[in-house]
Structures are given as C-alpha cells and as structure tokens.
Write an enzyme that holds these catalytic residues in place. Structure first.
Site, short mmCIF file in Angstrom:
data_model
loop_
_atom_site.label_atom_id
_atom_site.label_comp_id
_atom_site.label_asym_id
_atom_site.label_seq_id
_atom_site.Cartn_x
_atom_site.Cartn_y
_atom_site.Cartn_z
N TYR A 1 0.80 -1.22 0.00
CA TYR A 1 0.00 0.00 0.00
C TYR A 1 0.83 1.28 0.00
O TYR A 1 0.27 2.37 -0.11
CB TYR A 1 -0.95 0.01 1.21
CG TYR A 1 -1.92 -1.15 1.18
CD1 TYR A 1 -3.02 -1.12 0.33
CD2 TYR A 1 -1.74 -2.26 1.99
CE1 TYR A 1 -3.91 -2.18 0.29
CE2 TYR A 1 -2.63 -3.32 1.96
CZ TYR A 1 -3.71 -3.28 1.10
OH TYR A 1 -4.59 -4.33 1.06
N HIS B 1 -8.91 1.60 -5.94
CA HIS B 1 -8.14 0.66 -5.13
C HIS B 1 -6.67 1.01 -5.29
O HIS B 1 -6.19 1.23 -6.41
CB HIS B 1 -8.37 -0.78 -5.58
CG HIS B 1 -9.78 -1.22 -5.40
ND1 HIS B 1 -10.29 -1.56 -4.17
CD2 HIS B 1 -10.80 -1.30 -6.29
CE1 HIS B 1 -11.57 -1.87 -4.32
NE2 HIS B 1 -11.91 -1.71 -5.58
#
Length: 154
Positions: free
Chosen positions: A25, A102
């Site tokens: 991430y 996302h």
C-alpha cells in the site's frame, strides 16, 4: 456559485495506511491522501468531503447522505468491495456518478479479491496506481460533473 461537492469515502483499515503492509500500500498515510485530494480538488474547482470508517453501516449511511448533497462519489471500499451487497445497493440508489478506487491492483492479488460488487454501481474503476488513483479519480469526476454548457465554452 458553490463548487461541486465530491464525497471521497474510504472503507475499513485504510486508517492504517502507511503502517499496514507498506510493501503493498506504500508509505503514504490517509492524511497524506486527504491532502492530495484537497490539493487536486481545489485545482479542479471541486469541493471534497473526505471520510474513512471501519463500519459497513456507517459507510452505507454516508453513501445515502450523498443523494441530493454531493455531485459524485469516489469510494475505496477496501474489504467491503467483495462482500457488501448493502453498499452496492446504496451506491445504486444514490443516482450519482461513482468512481471506485483501489490502491493495489485487486486483479493481481488473491482470487477472492478479484470480484467487486461495488463495480456494478461504478462509472469507472481505478486500481493499482497507488494513492495517485485518488487524484486520477478526481480528474475523471471533474469531467463527469462538469456543467453541460461547459463543453461549449472556450
């Protein structure tokens, strides 16, 4: 005239950005993402309402509140992507343009992450471009919510 309001919603565990699995991430925090969104939105003449929750019901309530209030929704549903029919139903009922974001490419991850219920309500989906996906979503949303006569000018 007030700028169009875009609601940017973030689902569960995104409050842990920068800490949780940075190899997937990245190192940006949710505060960094909010600052990025605020800067991009201002440049595009948009206002944003940026929120995060770990609760499915709260997320659904926020989507419902967008109807008649916001011009569009950008949502990173996180873990609710693959599980929440309630979120899908709320997004469909909003009658607003929706862009699903996302940070990772969900199609390169575990197979259970490949199916998104939210995508059925989304005008567009951005996945795998890190937190810059939010900036891209705002740019796309600016085009989607532009007044019809704006194309005739200039």
């Amino acid at each position: 005239m007030n700028p169009p309001l875009i609601t940017v919603l973030n689902g569960p565990n995104l409050n842990l950005l920068g800490i949780r699995e940075p190899e997937k991430y990245g190192h940006s925090t949710l505060d960094d993402v909010e600052s990025l969104c605020a800067e991009v939105a201002e440049g595009l003449g948009l206002a944003i309402d940026f929120r995060q929750t770990n609760g499915e019901g709260e997320l659904i309530t926020w989507v419902q509140e967008c109807r008649g209030r916001a011009a569009g929704i950008i949502i990173n549903p996180a873990g609710y992507t693959t599980t929440s029919i309630g979120l899908l139903d709320a997004l469909l009922a909003s009658d607003l343009p929706v862009i699903e974001v996302h940070i990772t490419n969900i199609h390169r991850r575990e197979e259970f992450r490949h199916h998104s219920f939210v995508s059925k309500a989304a005008t567009g989906v951005i996945a795998g471009l890190g937190v810059q996906g939010y900036a891209l979503a705002l740019r796309a949303m600016a085009q989607l919510v532009a007044p019809a006569d704006a194309d005739d000018e200039g």
